[in-house]
Design a protein around this motif. Structure first.
Motif, mmCIF file in Angstrom:
data_model
loop_
_atom_site.group_PDB
_atom_site.id
_atom_site.type_symbol
_atom_site.label_atom_id
_atom_site.label_comp_id
_atom_site.label_asym_id
_atom_site.label_seq_id
_atom_site.Cartn_x
_atom_site.Cartn_y
_atom_site.Cartn_z
ATOM 1 N N THR A 197 9.700 46.421 -3.770
ATOM 2 C CA THR A 197 10.802 45.613 -3.236
ATOM 3 C C THR A 197 10.206 44.435 -2.488
ATOM 4 O O THR A 197 9.017 44.401 -2.195
ATOM 5 C CB THR A 197 11.632 46.437 -2.244
ATOM 6 O OG1 THR A 197 10.759 46.873 -1.201
ATOM 7 C CG2 THR A 197 12.278 47.624 -2.922
ATOM 8 N N ARG A 243 3.872 54.527 -3.688
ATOM 9 C CA ARG A 243 4.550 55.823 -3.692
ATOM 10 C C ARG A 243 5.943 55.689 -3.075
ATOM 11 O O ARG A 243 6.935 56.195 -3.611
ATOM 12 C CB ARG A 243 3.706 56.821 -2.897
ATOM 13 C CG ARG A 243 4.312 58.198 -2.788
ATOM 14 C CD ARG A 243 3.304 59.221 -2.283
ATOM 15 N NE ARG A 243 2.502 58.757 -1.179
ATOM 16 C CZ ARG A 243 2.878 58.766 0.094
ATOM 17 N NH1 ARG A 243 4.068 59.222 0.422
ATOM 18 N NH2 ARG A 243 2.078 58.329 1.054
ATOM 19 N N LEU A 244 6.026 54.978 -1.959
ATOM 20 C CA LEU A 244 7.304 54.833 -1.261
ATOM 21 C C LEU A 244 8.296 53.985 -2.041
ATOM 22 O O LEU A 244 9.502 54.043 -1.805
ATOM 23 C CB LEU A 244 7.079 54.215 0.125
ATOM 24 C CG LEU A 244 6.243 55.062 1.079
ATOM 25 C CD1 LEU A 244 5.913 54.294 2.341
ATOM 26 C CD2 LEU A 244 6.965 56.353 1.412
ATOM 27 N N SER A 245 7.770 53.177 -2.942
ATOM 28 C CA SER A 245 8.661 52.348 -3.757
ATOM 29 C C SER A 245 9.059 53.060 -5.037
ATOM 30 O O SER A 245 9.731 52.488 -5.880
ATOM 31 C CB SER A 245 7.975 51.031 -4.111
ATOM 32 O OG SER A 245 7.553 50.399 -2.936
ATOM 33 N N GLY A 246 8.595 54.302 -5.187
ATOM 34 C CA GLY A 246 8.971 55.062 -6.367
ATOM 35 C C GLY A 246 8.231 54.638 -7.612
ATOM 36 O O GLY A 246 8.674 54.917 -8.722
ATOM 37 N N HIS A 305 10.650 56.792 -3.103
ATOM 38 C CA HIS A 305 11.777 55.871 -3.258
ATOM 39 C C HIS A 305 12.330 55.419 -1.906
ATOM 40 O O HIS A 305 13.359 54.756 -1.859
ATOM 41 C CB HIS A 305 12.935 56.461 -4.080
ATOM 42 C CG HIS A 305 12.530 56.866 -5.463
ATOM 43 N ND1 HIS A 305 12.601 56.023 -6.524
ATOM 44 C CD2 HIS A 305 12.020 58.024 -5.930
ATOM 45 C CE1 HIS A 305 12.179 56.645 -7.605
ATOM 46 N NE2 HIS A 305 11.813 57.860 -7.272
ATOM 47 N N ALA A 334 13.931 45.931 13.009
ATOM 48 C CA ALA A 334 13.780 46.395 11.633
ATOM 49 C C ALA A 334 12.658 47.424 11.534
ATOM 50 O O ALA A 334 12.779 48.444 10.840
ATOM 51 C CB ALA A 334 13.491 45.213 10.717
ATOM 52 N N LEU A 379 10.458 61.153 0.827
ATOM 53 C CA LEU A 379 10.339 59.727 1.145
ATOM 54 C C LEU A 379 9.990 58.890 -0.087
ATOM 55 O O LEU A 379 9.963 57.663 -0.031
ATOM 56 C CB LEU A 379 9.301 59.532 2.254
ATOM 57 C CG LEU A 379 9.368 58.213 3.023
ATOM 58 C CD1 LEU A 379 10.744 57.942 3.580
ATOM 59 C CD2 LEU A 379 8.337 58.184 4.130
ATOM 60 N N PRO A 384 12.312 40.505 8.665
ATOM 61 C CA PRO A 384 12.765 41.863 9.002
ATOM 62 C C PRO A 384 12.468 42.878 7.890
ATOM 63 O O PRO A 384 12.100 44.013 8.179
ATOM 64 C CB PRO A 384 14.265 41.691 9.218
ATOM 65 C CG PRO A 384 14.451 40.258 9.576
ATOM 66 C CD PRO A 384 13.376 39.498 8.866
ATOM 67 N N LEU A 423 11.371 53.139 -0.157
ATOM 68 C CA LEU A 423 11.412 51.675 -0.153
ATOM 69 C C LEU A 423 11.863 51.133 -1.499
ATOM 70 O O LEU A 423 11.614 49.984 -1.825
ATOM 71 C CB LEU A 423 10.027 51.114 0.181
ATOM 72 C CG LEU A 423 9.573 51.251 1.630
ATOM 73 C CD1 LEU A 423 8.138 50.787 1.784
ATOM 74 C CD2 LEU A 423 10.480 50.439 2.547
ATOM 75 N N ALA A 454 8.960 43.969 8.228
ATOM 76 C CA ALA A 454 8.793 44.851 9.381
ATOM 77 C C ALA A 454 9.362 46.238 9.077
ATOM 78 O O ALA A 454 8.761 47.255 9.442
ATOM 79 C CB ALA A 454 9.488 44.246 10.599
ATOM 80 N N TYR A 455 10.511 46.272 8.386
ATOM 81 C CA TYR A 455 11.115 47.558 8.022
ATOM 82 C C TYR A 455 10.160 48.371 7.144
ATOM 83 O O TYR A 455 9.909 49.553 7.392
ATOM 84 C CB TYR A 455 12.438 47.315 7.293
ATOM 85 C CG TYR A 455 13.101 48.562 6.772
ATOM 86 C CD1 TYR A 455 13.819 49.394 7.627
ATOM 87 C CD2 TYR A 455 12.999 48.923 5.436
ATOM 88 C CE1 TYR A 455 14.424 50.545 7.163
ATOM 89 C CE2 TYR A 455 13.603 50.076 4.958
ATOM 90 C CZ TYR A 455 14.311 50.875 5.821
ATOM 91 O OH TYR A 455 14.902 52.026 5.353
ATOM 92 N N ALA A 456 9.591 47.717 6.122
ATOM 93 C CA ALA A 456 8.658 48.408 5.222
ATOM 94 C C ALA A 456 7.439 48.909 6.002
ATOM 95 O O ALA A 456 6.949 50.015 5.757
ATOM 96 C CB ALA A 456 8.232 47.474 4.094
ATOM 97 N N LEU A 457 6.973 48.122 6.958
ATOM 98 C CA LEU A 457 5.815 48.546 7.746
ATOM 99 C C LEU A 457 6.176 49.730 8.649
ATOM 100 O O LEU A 457 5.339 50.612 8.892
ATOM 101 C CB LEU A 457 5.270 47.374 8.569
ATOM 102 C CG LEU A 457 4.573 46.285 7.739
ATOM 103 C CD1 LEU A 457 4.327 45.038 8.584
ATOM 104 C CD2 LEU A 457 3.251 46.792 7.143
#
Lengths: 360, 360
Positions: free
Chosen positions: A144, A116-119, B237, B327, B235, A324, B239, A327-330
């Motif tokens: 990503t 979902r967060l990746s669209g 997209h 990150a 939120l 990184p 990521l 970690a950002y995605a998490l």
């Protein structure tokens, strides 16, 4: 806002008052169901994840929880030593059996969220309704790099945890401790150890006491804040040095358990709810309250699931030597799940308030 | 849900219909204010961040925006060549002057959010109301390592951007391009280049057309989704491989600009709003609509600020060689600000709906 009692205006009893016999009948039925599920689980073998085996384990847990809850709520009507000895054993069993499923569900929730967060349009958003049970893990083709790596890391960690939980469950089911539990349940299936006075006693005050404990716990929740959308409470301490679980979640988890006890007490006295046959001898009031309590309970299940998923994301981010971008995605995923926690509290507040308004 | 016209039921004109003269008076007043602010800015010197200098720059931007917006809305009543030439110059000027302040505000917003997310009690949550203007940067004493490093990174990047924006603004104010703008504004302060017919023309149809453009743009917004709390849209997209800004934000930014034009058109025709003196000759209806439009506008400002802060967090996370903990904190921060975006859309929907319901 919260009402003090749930039962009086919504009591679905139209017939005679329930007695200790109703209780004994409910316990016998749950014990029989427990033994049936156990047999089914043995027959389907212990293949991890086979559908029959998963169903059997779920049914085992379901009856174990109901027996344990009923022993708790109505303990003055039951042989004290016997039921006090049995409850922790049932809790150990259902806890052990629940873990494998919980890790699988957590992984699925987190991978769906990453999509979902990746669209990715291929997967529905959890907030658009209950997510359908994925038959296989969603592919990570269009994520990503960070999201894909985060997904792979969570997959590795939660699959390992699930495998361990599966082994632990198998070991538990083969243990002498388990056989002692099964023996106790077999006794229960034929002869419920009621106290001498219980057969003719009125069990309703004990159910009412369970309701009161629920209402007390609900009235201690920050429902005014929870009812204010986007209050940003759930993510407070999202970067605090304390590790998960969040202390702010505990009272909600407690209400979840008390709501379950309340539901089991109603089942024991007035019969199991059967959503397929809503007209079967139930009054409208009872059915309406069931729907509301069910949606309140579902909100708290979602609260628990999202809180645990958020903790899993934050725990994965502490894995040494991750990139990184991972970690950002998490971090995004953690915050997303903490917002699910907040959304679940809002949903609970809405259900509960409806109930309080609906019953004058 | 969205109404088509804002003006007819809420038109605060109790006296005679406004004419081109009212418009000319408004433009002269804004031009005079522009020149006064410019003088003040020169007198306070160009010390970055000095309070007087910041106030003067804000006042300059404020009148530049109003002049530009008025030239746009009422352009058929004004000398076309002159106003078409002036508008991009005013936009360049207010854009250049706005940047320094925007970077400072963005940093403050992000540091406040980091404190909130770290469970620091010293700073209020943005959702609990407008954050007070911090006199100094909040200290980072009680942040986790990741949050502290993220804060330091953002501080470094946004302070550098702010310093550059300050130099660019100084350079702009010393440029011949700026002197040409100031000369045009000086002309405007004494003689507004109206068309021959404008002095007696009715300017209201042009204001109505601006309202219509606003209402059209609002009706194209996904307001049903936005009005459903915790829709988790902002939120999506989050990521995705596309970098910020999010394409989904653009229509909201557009409405923000159209709402501003609508407000300036009302000011031009019916007098500037004066919140300190709400009783000064304004009808209740006009005042009520002002409050609503103001809260809708504030929601869209918050939407823009949060969207830009989220983009800054995500951009900082792409800095090479940052630690995973940094990150992670930036990921949490990004998601937090995207949820602020979602909350701002909800707040806009609530204000706008109130308006549509309030005016039958």
């Amino acid at each position: 806002m919260a009402q003090r009692h749930l039962d009086p205006p919504t009591d679905p009893t139209a017939g005679p008052a329930p007695t200790g016999d109703a209780l004994a009948g409910y316990l016998r039925a749950q014990a029989t169901e427990f033994l049936r599920s156990l047999r089914q689980h043995r027959e389907t073998g212990a293949v991890s994840g086979s559908e029959d085996s998963v169903d059997a384990a779920r049914a085992l847990r379901r009856s174990a929880r109901r027996i344990s809850g009923t022993l708790h709520t109505f303990r003055p009507l039951l042989d004290t030593d016997w039921s006090e000895a049995m409850r922790p054993e049932l809790a150990w069993l259902s806890g052990t059996l629940a873990r494998e499923h919980a890790y699988a569900a957590r992984l699925e929730r987190l991978l769906l969220a990453l999509h979902r967060l990746s669209g990715s349009a291929a997967f529905p958003t959890p907030s658009a309704g209950p997510a359908p049970r994925a038959q296989t893990s969603p592919d990570r083709g269009n994520l990503t790099v960070g999201a894909a790596k985060a997904g792979a890391l969570l997959d590795r960690q939660l699959t390992l945890a699930r495998t361990r939980a599966h082994s632990a469950a198998l070991q538990a089911l083969g243990s002498s401790r388990f056989h002692a539990v099964a023996d106790s349940v077999a006794v229960l299936a034929s002869e419920v150890p009621l106290t001498p006075a219980a057969a003719t006693a009125d069990p309703r005050p004990f159910a009412a006491a369970a309701d009161e404990r629920l209402c007390d716990a609900v009235s201690a929740l920050p429902l005014v804040t929870a009812g204010h959308p986007y209050n940003a409470e759930a993510l407070i301490h999202g970067l605090s040095p304390d590790t998960a679980p969040h202390p702010q979640d505990a009272p909600w988890h407690q209400v979840r358990l008390l709501l379950r006890l309340h539901r089991y007490a109603r089942e024991a006295l007035y019969g199991e709810e059967d959503t397929a046959l809503p007209e079967r001898g139930r009054e409208l009031g009872g059915a309406r309250v069931d729907v509301r309590l069910r949606s309140a309970g579902q909100a708290l299940n979602r609260h628990r699931d999202a809180a645990e998923a958020a903790a899993a994301a934050s725990s994965a981010a502490r894995t040494p030597r991750i990139a990184p971008a991972t970690a950002y995605a998490l971090g995004v995923l953690h915050a997303d799940q903490r917002h699910e926690v907040e959304a679940a509290r809002f949903a609970f507040q809405q259900s509960w308030q409806k109930e309080a308004v609906g019953t004058p």
